[in-house]
Design an enzyme around this catalytic site. Structure first.
Site, short mmCIF file in Angstrom:
data_model
loop_
_atom_site.label_atom_id
_atom_site.label_comp_id
_atom_site.label_asym_id
_atom_site.label_seq_id
_atom_site.Cartn_x
_atom_site.Cartn_y
_atom_site.Cartn_z
N TYR A 5 64.20 -18.17 40.43
CA TYR A 5 63.20 -18.38 39.39
C TYR A 5 63.86 -18.52 38.02
CZ TYR A 5 60.03 -17.45 43.22
OH TYR A 5 59.37 -17.53 44.43
N ARG A 22 65.33 -7.09 38.81
CA ARG A 22 65.70 -7.55 40.16
C ARG A 22 66.63 -8.74 40.04
NH1 ARG A 22 62.84 -9.58 45.80
NH2 ARG A 22 62.87 -7.40 46.39
N GLY A 41 60.09 -4.61 52.31
CA GLY A 41 59.14 -5.66 52.02
C GLY A 41 58.10 -5.84 53.10
N ARG A 42 58.38 -6.74 54.04
CA ARG A 42 57.37 -7.11 55.03
C ARG A 42 56.92 -5.94 55.91
NH1 ARG A 42 59.28 -13.31 56.65
NH2 ARG A 42 59.49 -13.98 54.48
#
Length: 364
Positions: free
Chosen positions: A177, A224, A316-317
């Site tokens: 990003y 991050r 996370g997941r």
């Protein structure tokens, strides 16, 4: 060595365990990026995490191109976040807002203008839009005179996050990003004070961190990074040369913690054989270091803490499908499988309907 289930201090935040919830884009906000009531239920269900890092949240319309992701640049968005943070706190949890500018990883049909980046580059593949996937577009390079305005956007989103009741913020400088597009020479082709040398390429990260910390406090500011391997077309020819000085700069600012997204060959978001930089970053960063590397078991997570490289692990997941993940890990209980079809479906299915251990026991 501390246990995964021991408490840890992350700047001004006292976390009851070292099992953090990583940021997970879920797409349950409105088309105008306003959080919805179901988001309060979702986050409150996961309040047993040592710390919840919210889904990536846009700092501006320019920077938010993911359909139905939330923002923090308007009063309506800020007000709608308040029931979410209230619900997490009522359930005994802690939550920080991850601040997001996607840079070139957006489409003009979503943001209403040409995407921006460090340089005039284009990501291969397709962007998610309200009308389905569309080919990425060539971004325009942000002019140096626009960067003060960008810093103002980060400051506004930070003020709004604190006003909304978040315990702090995390700067999203990873995963290809905008800030990552400035950091890495595969995307940054500038020849001004923000390009060329590693010192110049880390300038925007340092300025954003300083500005955000001036609003939230350094002890409520996290960052991050994703230092190893290509991410969404963004890579660097010499990661050590840029990420180690970047980490030292963040350490000097005194941020509350640093989180690293380091995928391996079987990574769930990016796959790479590039060695992890976390051991060297551990030496360069004075504060708590959190690793996010697709760990799913206690043994994997505890091993990286025992090694001395990490102080905590973000999941996370596994947290997506297991709202009571710390309890499951502590008890050795089986994990619910996730359903990718529902990740961004906007409804309750695959969002707030995953059972806890207690609910599973009652059903049995």
């Amino acid at each position: 060595m501390p246990s995964l289930f021991d408490s840890i201090t992350l700047g001004a935040i006292d976390a009851p365990n070292r099992i953090l919830m990583a940021p997970l884009t879920r797409g349950r906000a409105t088309r105008d990026a306003v959080p919805t009531p179901i988001m309060a239920e979702y986050y409150a269900q996961r309040a047993s995490a040592g710390l919840i890092i919210s889904e990536a949240t846009g700092i501006s319309r320019e920077g938010l191109g993911w359909p139905f992701a939330p923002g923090l640049w308007t009063d309506a968005q800020t007000e709608a976040w308040k029931p979410v943070t209230d619900a997490v706190h009522a359930a005994g949890g802690r939550i920080v807002a991850q601040l997001w500018h996607m840079g070139r990883q957006v489409h003009s049909s979503v943001i209403g203008q040409q995407p921006v980046s460090s340089s005039a580059t284009r990501t291969e593949g397709q962007a998610h839009t309200f009308e389905g996937k569309q080919d990425f577009e060539t971004a325009r390079a942000l002019h140096i005179d626009e960067l003060p305005r960008l810093l103002d956007d980060y400051a506004l989103a930070t003020r709004n996050a604190i006003a909304a009741g978040f315990d702090g913020v995390q700067i999203h400088a990873a995963n290809g990003y905008l800030i990552d597009q400035f950091l890495r020479d595969g995307a940054n082709h500038r020849d001004d004070a923000y390009g060329g040398s590693a010192e110049n390429r880390i300038r925007l990260l340092r300025e954003v961190a300083e500005r955000v910390a001036s609003v939230a406090g350094a002890d409520r500011t996290g960052v991050r990074l994703s230092p190893n391997g290509e991410s969404q077309g963004v890579d660097d020819s010499d990661p050590h040369a840029v990420f180690l000085p970047a980490v030292r700069a963040l350490s000097d600012i005194g941020i509350a913690y640093l989180e690293l997204r380091e995928p391996g060959p079987d990574g769930t978001f990016g796959r790479t054989d590039v060695p992890k930089l976390s051991p060297q970053i551990r030496e360069a960063f004075a504060g708590p270091l959190i690793l996010n590397s697709d760990y799913t078991t206690v043994n994997e997570a505890q091993a990286v803490i025992d090694s001395g490289v990490a102080d905590a692990v973000s999941f996370g997941r596994t947290f997506l499908a297991n709202p009571d993940l710390p309890e499951r890990l502590k008890d050795g209980a089986p994990l619910n499988p996730g359903n990718p079809r529902t990740w961004y479906s906007q409804g309750a299915e695959g969002y707030t309907d995953y059972p806890t251990i207690d609910e599973t026991a009652v059903a049995a």
